[in-house]
Structures are given as C-alpha cells and as structure tokens.
Design a protein around this motif. Structure first.
Motif, PDB file in Angstrom:
ATOM      1  N   ASP A 205      22.428  13.041  42.194  1.00 32.09           N
ATOM      2  CA  ASP A 205      23.743  13.686  42.216  1.00 32.09           C
ATOM      3  C   ASP A 205      24.275  14.023  40.841  1.00 32.09           C
ATOM      4  N   VAL A 206      23.640  13.532  39.769  1.00 32.33           N
ATOM      5  CA  VAL A 206      24.072  13.921  38.424  1.00 32.33           C
ATOM      6  C   VAL A 206      23.083  14.888  37.785  1.00 32.33           C
ATOM      7  N   LEU A 207      22.258  15.532  38.607  1.00 29.62           N
ATOM      8  CA  LEU A 207      21.338  16.543  38.126  1.00 29.62           C
ATOM      9  C   LEU A 207      21.796  17.932  38.555  1.00 29.62           C
ATOM     10  N   THR A 208      21.342  18.930  37.813  1.00 31.18           N
ATOM     11  CA  THR A 208      21.531  20.318  38.215  1.00 31.18           C
ATOM     12  C   THR A 208      20.388  20.718  39.149  1.00 31.18           C
ATOM     13  N   ARG A 209      20.518  21.860  39.776  1.00 26.71           N
ATOM     14  CA  ARG A 209      19.430  22.344  40.633  1.00 26.71           C
ATOM     15  C   ARG A 209      18.153  22.547  39.816  1.00 26.71           C
ATOM     16  N   GLU A 210      18.283  23.063  38.621  1.00 27.65           N
ATOM     17  CA  GLU A 210      17.108  23.264  37.774  1.00 27.65           C
ATOM     18  C   GLU A 210      16.416  21.942  37.465  1.00 27.65           C
ATOM     19  N   GLU A 211      17.205  20.897  37.186  1.00 28.47           N
ATOM     20  CA  GLU A 211      16.612  19.601  36.864  1.00 28.47           C
ATOM     21  C   GLU A 211      15.945  18.965  38.083  1.00 28.47           C
ATOM     22  N   ILE A 212      16.522  19.161  39.257  1.00 29.54           N
ATOM     23  CA  ILE A 212      15.877  18.670  40.475  1.00 29.54           C
ATOM     24  C   ILE A 212      14.578  19.424  40.733  1.00 29.54           C
ATOM     25  N   ASP A 213      14.586  20.735  40.515  1.00 33.38           N
ATOM     26  CA  ASP A 213      13.354  21.513  40.662  1.00 33.38           C
ATOM     27  C   ASP A 213      12.284  21.019  39.683  1.00 33.38           C
ATOM     28  N   THR A 214      12.715  20.685  38.461  1.00 33.35           N
ATOM     29  CA  THR A 214      11.777  20.170  37.460  1.00 33.35           C
ATOM     30  C   THR A 214      11.186  18.842  37.898  1.00 33.35           C
ATOM     31  N   LEU A 215      12.023  17.972  38.442  1.00 31.45           N
ATOM     32  CA  LEU A 215      11.553  16.678  38.924  1.00 31.45           C
ATOM     33  C   LEU A 215      10.557  16.849  40.071  1.00 31.45           C
ATOM     34  N   ALA A 216      10.889  17.702  41.030  1.00 27.08           N
ATOM     35  CA  ALA A 216       9.990  17.928  42.162  1.00 27.08           C
ATOM     36  C   ALA A 216       8.667  18.522  41.696  1.00 27.08           C
ATOM     37  N   ALA A 217       8.723  19.465  40.757  1.00 28.98           N
ATOM     38  CA  ALA A 217       7.502  20.090  40.251  1.00 28.98           C
ATOM     39  C   ALA A 217       6.632  19.082  39.506  1.00 28.98           C
ATOM     40  N   ALA A 218       7.261  18.179  38.752  1.00 29.33           N
ATOM     41  CA  ALA A 218       6.506  17.165  38.026  1.00 29.33           C
ATOM     42  C   ALA A 218       5.801  16.225  38.990  1.00 29.33           C
ATOM     43  N   CYS A 219       6.497  15.792  40.039  1.00 28.49           N
ATOM     44  CA  CYS A 219       5.879  14.909  41.029  1.00 28.49           C
ATOM     45  C   CYS A 219       4.748  15.627  41.756  1.00 28.49           C
ATOM     46  N   ALA A 220       4.982  16.889  42.141  1.00 27.47           N
ATOM     47  CA  ALA A 220       3.944  17.651  42.829  1.00 27.47           C
ATOM     48  C   ALA A 220       2.732  17.862  41.941  1.00 27.47           C
ATOM     49  N   GLY A 221       2.976  18.172  40.673  1.00 29.89           N
ATOM     50  CA  GLY A 221       1.871  18.399  39.752  1.00 29.89           C
ATOM     51  C   GLY A 221       1.040  17.158  39.510  1.00 29.89           C
ATOM     52  N   ALA A 222       1.679  15.985  39.601  1.00 29.79           N
ATOM     53  CA  ALA A 222       0.969  14.731  39.405  1.00 29.79           C
ATOM     54  C   ALA A 222       0.456  14.141  40.717  1.00 29.79           C
ATOM     55  N   THR A 268      20.300  17.550  49.693  1.00 31.16           N
ATOM     56  CA  THR A 268      19.761  18.733  50.368  1.00 31.16           C
ATOM     57  C   THR A 268      18.905  19.550  49.418  1.00 31.16           C
ATOM     58  N   ALA A 269      19.391  19.726  48.181  1.00 26.71           N
ATOM     59  CA  ALA A 269      18.628  20.490  47.194  1.00 26.71           C
ATOM     60  C   ALA A 269      17.295  19.819  46.891  1.00 26.71           C
ATOM     61  N   ALA A 270      17.283  18.499  46.801  1.00 28.56           N
ATOM     62  CA  ALA A 270      16.040  17.783  46.514  1.00 28.56           C
ATOM     63  C   ALA A 270      15.068  17.897  47.681  1.00 28.56           C
ATOM     64  N   ALA A 271      15.571  17.765  48.902  1.00 24.59           N
ATOM     65  CA  ALA A 271      14.702  17.901  50.065  1.00 24.59           C
ATOM     66  C   ALA A 271      14.051  19.286  50.095  1.00 24.59           C
ATOM     67  N   GLU A 272      14.842  20.308  49.796  1.00 20.42           N
ATOM     68  CA  GLU A 272      14.307  21.669  49.773  1.00 20.42           C
ATOM     69  C   GLU A 272      13.283  21.843  48.661  1.00 20.42           C
ATOM     70  N   ALA A 273      13.589  21.280  47.477  1.00 18.61           N
ATOM     71  CA  ALA A 273      12.692  21.454  46.337  1.00 18.61           C
ATOM     72  C   ALA A 273      11.346  20.784  46.589  1.00 18.61           C
ATOM     73  N   PHE A 274      11.360  19.572  47.102  1.00 20.85           N
ATOM     74  CA  PHE A 274      10.090  18.895  47.380  1.00 20.85           C
ATOM     75  C   PHE A 274       9.334  19.589  48.507  1.00 20.85           C
ATOM     76  N   ALA A 275      10.047  20.044  49.537  1.00 18.86           N
ATOM     77  CA  ALA A 275       9.385  20.736  50.645  1.00 18.86           C
ATOM     78  C   ALA A 275       8.706  22.011  50.168  1.00 18.86           C
ATOM     79  N   GLU A 276       9.331  22.710  49.221  1.00 15.55           N
ATOM     80  CA  GLU A 276       8.729  23.923  48.685  1.00 15.55           C
ATOM     81  C   GLU A 276       7.412  23.646  47.974  1.00 15.55           C
ATOM     82  N   HIS A 277       7.243  22.396  47.521  1.00 17.20           N
ATOM     83  CA  HIS A 277       5.981  22.007  46.877  1.00 17.20           C
ATOM     84  C   HIS A 277       5.022  21.358  47.870  1.00 17.20           C
ATOM     85  N   GLY A 278       5.310  21.493  49.158  1.00 15.75           N
ATOM     86  CA  GLY A 278       4.388  21.008  50.175  1.00 15.75           C
ATOM     87  C   GLY A 278       4.536  19.556  50.553  1.00 15.75           C
ATOM     88  N   ALA A 279       5.592  18.902  50.104  1.00 14.53           N
ATOM     89  CA  ALA A 279       5.780  17.488  50.420  1.00 14.53           C
ATOM     90  C   ALA A 279       6.355  17.311  51.819  1.00 14.53           C
TER      91      ALA A 279
END
Length: 356
Positions: A205-222, A268-279
């Motif tokens: 809740d203290v992240l921006t949408r961009e930062e949540i996208d970055t977090l999801a992408a980092a987890c997906a990439g790893a 909601t934004a985090a759920a969407e971001a991770f789902a977009e990476h196939g999680a």
C-alpha cells in the motif's frame, strides 16, 4: 538494486555471538525525536519518553514525505534522515499482525516450496523487514532449512531483525539470516537469484503502480513466488459506531493515495500485475481484530488514523479532535472494538525453466 550484504549469522545469537551480530548490522544511533533509550534487556530499543505518553509513536502516524514508509525508503533520502518506524511501534503491532495473517495461504505455499527441485533448503527474501516479525511468524510454519535475506534501508532495524530471528523451523531445521541494505523499490531478478520465496508485510500500500509492476516482474524473472501480507483494504469497523467514522475513513484513504501511492488499491493492482506475468494469485482477508486486550495498539492506531485524515482534510480538525478524545476514552474504558481490514496475497509464479 544497490545493497550491502551484511553476511550470514545464526538466528537469535547467544551471548558469545552477540558481538558478531552487532558487527553484521551495527545500528546507527537511535533518533531523538521524542524517544529515549531503555536499559536492561531492552538495551538499544527506543521507547516513548514519559512526557510524550500521548504522542504518536514514530511510524504510527501520517507520513511526512509522500512515498515513504517508516522502515523503508522508496525514494532518495539524505544520509542523516532518521528511521521513521521506531521499534516500539513494530513491537506493539506484531501480535495483531501475527493473529491477522491468512493461515489459509500456508498450505499452497508449503506445497510449492516442497516441490522445488534440487534444493536442500529454502532462501527467503523479506522486503522491508523492519524488526523481522514476518520471519518470526513464518519460519516456525515451514519445514526444512531456511536462509532469510532481510532487506531494509535502516541498519538499526536490520540489527533487531537479525538478532531476534527464530533459530529453527517447524521440524527443528536450522534458520540462518543475512542482512542487506538497499532500495527495494528497484528490485531486479538478479537481486532474487536463487530465491525460493519473497515476503513482505504492510508494503504494497505504500508503493506506486510502477513499483508494484517492478516487484512482480522481478519475482517472475527469478521464478520466485511471493507472500505479501497485511495490505490495507480501506475498510474499518468501529463498535460502537459514530457518524464521523465514514468521513475519517474516507479522508484517511485519500491520504493513503497521495503522490501516486496505491493505498487500499494496491492489493488489486498487485494481483493484476502478478497475473499478467502468469502467476496463480490467491487473495485472502487478514483483518486486525482489536478489543480491550489490544488497547495500547488501538490507541496508537487511532491517533495515526485520525491524524492522517486531518492532514488530508484540515477542515476536519475541530470535529476530529473531539472524536479522537471520545474514542480514546472508550478505548481506555475497554468499550471500543475495531476491525481494521487488510488483505494477504500469495502469487505462485511459474518457476524458471519449469512448469508451475
């Protein structure tokens, strides 16, 4: 992510290990904003001075700078800026956090970790770890050897997290810890190389949408799943109710969304971001349920909640001051109950080179 690795130390070092632990993550001097140092077994822990009994504990009130949380700088800050979550606030909320976290997400997480190929143990990265409450809650629920990598900007809190980590997992296997300082707002897959799991509490809740996208992408990439707990849901229930409850809650939620932060929209934004990476994403409620036994936490939460609302809408001040005093009196009398809604998210990211 720029980070300084502090090395590996046994969790909860004994007397002979205490000096080594201090060397791993030696704390900077405690901030002196209305707090004093306690002695005895609490050596180094800052507590409110007696004259400040009615003050908001650092980290319990509204943010001074948009885009920050108290244990974690998400923007550039000067080297002399003090940490903004005092350990006493984190200690005060730890019991409520532990009771609130969604146990329903543990079984699917255990299944994923048990099926990791060729691993003799798990490596868990705890982002914005504070004093390490996530590790103290989760490590005893997991079997097998665990190595926790504790991330935070504040070396003072990293020290507490390192020395107070649990010694063993659910089956008695060893738990070790490592500390890293750095900005997790720019996390990369390389920083998570070899990770089995990413965890965080009260972070999304203290992240921006961009930062949540970055977090999801980092987890997906790893290829690394994530357990992200206690994100504010924007709903509060107070019993007995008051006509001003809804207006304070609305102003607080607006405060949470300032400067592009997601606040109650983050889950909601985090759920969407991770789902977009196939999680595969699961979300489960994790509310604080505060009654007479949690009156100290309730009082501090009330001051911070109302304070943030007034900061967002100064015209509320006169009515909010009266409201706060009435609520605090009811809290002290054991007549107030509060449910603060949060959500926990488990994102089962596809392992790299394999199938989920």
């Amino acid at each position: 992510m720029t980070a300084q690795s502090g090395g590996t130390i046994p969790a909860q070092p004994g007397p002979r290990d205490a000096g080594d632990a201090a060397a791993v993550a030696a704390p900077e001097p405690a901030p002196q904003s209305g707090i004093v140092s306690a002695g005895g077994d609490m050596s180094g822990v800052s507590v409110p001075a007696e004259s400040d009994a009615d003050a908001v504990i650092l980290g319990a009130g509204p943010d001074v700078r948009p885009g920050e949380r108290a244990t974690l700088r998400l923007r550039e800050a000067g080297p002399d800026d003090p940490p903004r979550y005092a350990p006493e606030w984190l200690e005060l909320r730890e019991g409520a956090d532990a009771a609130a976290r969604a146990h329903e997400l543990l079984d699917p997480l255990r299944i994923r970790l048990a099926n990791l190929p060729g691993r003799s143990g798990v490596v868990i990265h705890d982002l914005g770890c504070g004093t390490g409450s996530m590790g103290r809650w989760l490590a005893p629920h997991l079997d097998g050897a665990q190595h926790w990598v504790l991330h935070d900007r504040d070396p003072y809190l990293l020290h507490f997290a390192a020395v107070a980590s649990p010694r063993s997992g659910a089956d008695g296997s060893r738990v070790t810890v490592e500390t890293r300082r750095g900005d997790v707002g720019r996390l990369t897959p390389d920083a998570l190389a070899g990770a089995s799991l990413v965890t965080a509490s009260a972070l999304l809740d203290v992240l921006t949408r961009e930062e949540i996208d970055t977090l999801a992408a980092a987890c997906a990439g790893a290829g690394c799943p994530a357990l992200l707990t206690l994100s504010v849901a924007g709903r509060v229930e107070l019993t007995p109710s008051d006509p001003l409850d809804a207006e304070i809650a609305e102003a607080f939620n607006a405060h949470q969304r300032r400067s592009g932060l997601l606040g109650p929209d983050a889950i909601t934004a985090a759920a969407e971001a991770f789902a977009e990476h196939g999680a595969t994403v699961q979300v489960h409620p994790s509310p604080w349920r505060l009654g007479p036994g949690e009156s100290a936490l309730t009082a501090q939460w009330l001051r911070g909640w109302v304070g943030a609302a007034v900061e967002q809408r100064p015209e509320l001040r006169e009515r909010a001051d009266r409201y706060l005093q009435e609520r605090l009196a009811a809290c002290q009398a054991g007549e107030l109950r509060v449910v603060v809604h949060h959500s926990d998210l488990l994102a089962l990211v596809r392992p790299t080179g394999g199938v989920s």
